[in-house]
Design an enzyme around this catalytic site. Sequence first.
Site, PDB file in Angstrom:
ATOM      1  N   GLU A   1       0.859  -1.252  -0.001  1.00 45.78           N
ATOM      2  CA  GLU A   1       0.119  -0.031   0.039  1.00 45.78           C
ATOM      3  C   GLU A   1       0.982   1.114  -0.085  1.00 45.78           C
ATOM      4  O   GLU A   1       0.578   2.114  -0.575  1.00 45.78           O
ATOM      5  CB  GLU A   1      -0.943   0.025   1.318  1.00 45.78           C
ATOM      6  CG  GLU A   1      -2.219  -0.864   1.147  1.00 45.78           C
ATOM      7  CD  GLU A   1      -2.915  -0.578   2.557  1.00 45.78           C
ATOM      8  OE1 GLU A   1      -3.323   0.550   2.656  1.00 45.78           O
ATOM      9  OE2 GLU A   1      -3.550  -1.702   2.998  1.00 45.78           O
TER      10      GLU A   1
ATOM     11  N   SER B 206       5.027 -20.217  -1.748  1.00 46.93           N
ATOM     12  CA  SER B 206       4.876 -21.866  -1.522  1.00 46.93           C
ATOM     13  C   SER B 206       4.566 -22.446  -2.718  1.00 46.93           C
ATOM     14  O   SER B 206       3.900 -21.494  -3.401  1.00 46.93           O
ATOM     15  CB  SER B 206       4.037 -22.356  -0.274  1.00 46.93           C
ATOM     16  OG  SER B 206       4.499 -21.544   0.915  1.00 46.93           O
TER      17      SER B 206
ATOM     18  N   ASP C 249      -4.829  -3.152   6.250  1.00 45.23           N
ATOM     19  CA  ASP C 249      -5.295  -1.753   5.522  1.00 45.23           C
ATOM     20  C   ASP C 249      -4.485  -0.560   6.754  1.00 45.23           C
ATOM     21  O   ASP C 249      -4.498  -0.759   7.845  1.00 45.23           O
ATOM     22  CB  ASP C 249      -6.605  -1.490   5.594  1.00 45.23           C
ATOM     23  CG  ASP C 249      -7.167  -2.227   4.580  1.00 45.23           C
ATOM     24  OD1 ASP C 249      -6.687  -2.513   3.606  1.00 45.23           O
ATOM     25  OD2 ASP C 249      -8.540  -1.866   4.335  1.00 45.23           O
TER      26      ASP C 249
ATOM     27  N   ASP D  44     -15.328  -8.627  -2.759  1.00 42.68           N
ATOM     28  CA  ASP D  44     -15.257  -9.887  -2.506  1.00 42.68           C
ATOM     29  C   ASP D  44     -13.710 -10.488  -3.229  1.00 42.68           C
ATOM     30  O   ASP D  44     -13.828 -11.375  -3.612  1.00 42.68           O
ATOM     31  CB  ASP D  44     -16.449 -10.734  -2.906  1.00 42.68           C
ATOM     32  CG  ASP D  44     -17.662 -10.158  -2.260  1.00 42.68           C
ATOM     33  OD1 ASP D  44     -17.744 -10.197  -0.949  1.00 42.68           O
ATOM     34  OD2 ASP D  44     -18.574  -9.883  -3.032  1.00 42.68           O
TER      35      ASP D  44
END
Length: 820
Positions: A195, A261, A336, A521
């Site tokens: 961010e 991974s 956030d 979503d």
Amino acid sequence: MERLFRWTFRIVAAVLLLAGLAIGVVYWLAWRSLPDYDATEVVAGLTAPVEIVRNTYNVPHIFGETDADVFFGLGYAHAQDRLWQMTLMRRTAQGKLSELFGQRTLRTDELLRRLGLYRAAVRSVAAQDDETLAMLEAYSAGVNARIEVINREARGRGAPEFFLFEPQIAPWQPADSIAIVKLMALQLSGQASEEVLRARASLILPEERLRDLHPDVPGKGKVVLASDLFPTLSQTQFAQADPEDDPFLWPVPRRGLSGASNAFAVAAERAAAGGALLANDPHMGLTAPTIFYLARLQLSTGGAIGGTIPGIPVVMVGRTNQLGWGLTSSYMDDQDVMMEQLNPDDITQYRTPDGWADFETERTIIKIKDAQPVTLTLRRSVNGPILTGRQFDLGTVTPQGYVPALSWTALAEDDTSLRTGLDLMRAADLDEGLAAARYFVAPSQNLMLTDGKRIAMQVMGRQPDRDELHQSQGRIPAPGWVEANRWKGTKPFEENPVWTDPEGGLLGNTNNKTVDTPFPDHLSFVWGDSQRVQRMERLLQARDVHTRASLMEAQLDTVSFAARSLLPLVGRDLWFTGDSAPADSVQRRRQVALELLAAWNGEMSEHLPEPLIYSAWMRFLQQRLIRDDLGPLTSEYPLMEPLFIERVFRNTDGAGAWCDVIQSTAPETCTEIARQSLDDALQFLEDRYGSRVEAWRWGDAHEARSDHPVLGDIPGLGLIVNIRQSTSGGDHTLQRGRTSGELPDPFLNVQAATYRGVYDFADPESSVFITSTGQSGHPLSKYYDDLGELWRRGEYIPMTLDPDLARAGAVGITTLLPVP
């Protein structure tokens, strides 16, 4: 003269003798801390005897009459081999490193105190169910029993590091294990840093160019600029401010080095022997010793074996006879940054949708070795802990009159993640394994499962519930007083994506994008891979049926899809052009390099020069493309971004504009920049490795550095405690060897598969595993690095749940007896 010579000889001999005696004493003291694996100890906290049976590779097989006694044995075994590593991680989570290391870890301690990870861990103890709490208490008792034995028998303080630093060890507590899980979340999370960097770039670049440098993977997304939300940030000095270097033992990963991974699962109908297969290799920073520790627990529900993490009482990745499980980082956006506006008339208050509110405050004291203690005032808003500009580079995007807060799921004070580990070890089938994921909080992971027939992948971890009107969609820091930017809590577990019994019988994840749903979503805008997934799909789909060997082949594959796709694109106007150039000229060197690359198949083998030429070319190419646009911010993009290079050379949405140097008069073409970058790269390599291009080796530059995090930089000691190995693979191969990107050695391998496991449920006893160093954290132990060479060569060791086989091959049995 003869007398002077005799006295000089005597003095030199005496000095050498004293030095030899000193070295001998140091060696003897360090040797005393080597554990005796073939001993009987009477310890408090047991209800019945426990056996810790060590096999040839020092893997403990732990047997007890109750599950609590087995977890006690695991705590004892962890403390035998990794006590220093455990206490160092605990101190990191507590923010108490400066008590040992002085001023150089003060910033690290300040970050952990402000985040409050340990505080949240302590409060989470009350949220544990009875069985998980019993596991944590039994494990803690086992650790403390080993500490008591060390003190009682003068066993060299438990680890040689304790002779150099504070020897007192506080008793282990259940909160300590929960805190290490939270510390792992910090080390595997990169969304907050992303961010901040995106916001810094948005202050310099126009909207369309920001999309090139931070592209969606794949598809389109909303572009929000920091200056749209905070107009006072429009000045470029914020974006170009030079952040401080990371301090000693800094736990926040650099961009591109957060969790990664691979995990592959093959259903029974696609397996040659009729039993499902699962392979997993978590990628983490290389250290000596590695973060993983192999162990087998004989629980009342059966045996569980695989990779544990010292300090945590569960098998993190591994198998039982009923279930196999692996983990990959999901890249869920669970962080956030919120900018809180201070009340100009009272800086103890911050702005909310309903007016000004008081910060929650708390004072804490950081003790510092050889210095006065420092008192911090910790502040929290409703959005999370308040951080400073020295953390996550937040000072580069924080306007005057504001302070940054961090919303993050790992700060939960009801963290039940360890219940997931306990339930997985006890699960009877795939459905019970899926149900175990419900209790996991952070760091968010993809849980890959098989019960021998069926396969599934479940995203686990709490998912923030964001408002669809969120101003930045969590992509850059947003105003914390705007209601739409605040989290509405977390989503129900049922909304976490899950894939069960897929058509075709194959599942795989390389940290690639897993869902393509719109915000809110979306799960994430930032993903850990866009390249390895291409190779994974090809290898998995190329066979009608799979075997254990084919999944091992996939784990160890060193072909770079990025190299295969980018080289024809970048070099399309350079191949086989021009007349033959004079020997030893720049043009001739370039022709030799291009001829080698033209015949190369993209295999990042340590023995070849082509991977080195390709990697250096792409690195210098990206630097040339961005440095005139970004200026000092260029250093924040040290690793080549394949999607960016592809957009530029395909001129996607006008991205070819990056090839033109802003400061020059004549427009440059991408072909010119590609040629100049290749010349830059070849000159860099010639200065480093000599003039014979054919003699260069990727492995000389791509050295895996598993360094001791504390002693590794001490002259002389580094030769003993650090493990260095030439390795294949690269940034975008399935056998991942993530490069540092930083001068003077930009191609060092600093993050790789610290554990590999392949489980075949047609013949579970043929399952194999390996870690990147060895079981012991003691540099004088033969088990300190014995697995490392096997790991480098792509070899594995067997893993058995047969008690008779474990005992038959035992090299030592530690018997723990309860106090009468």
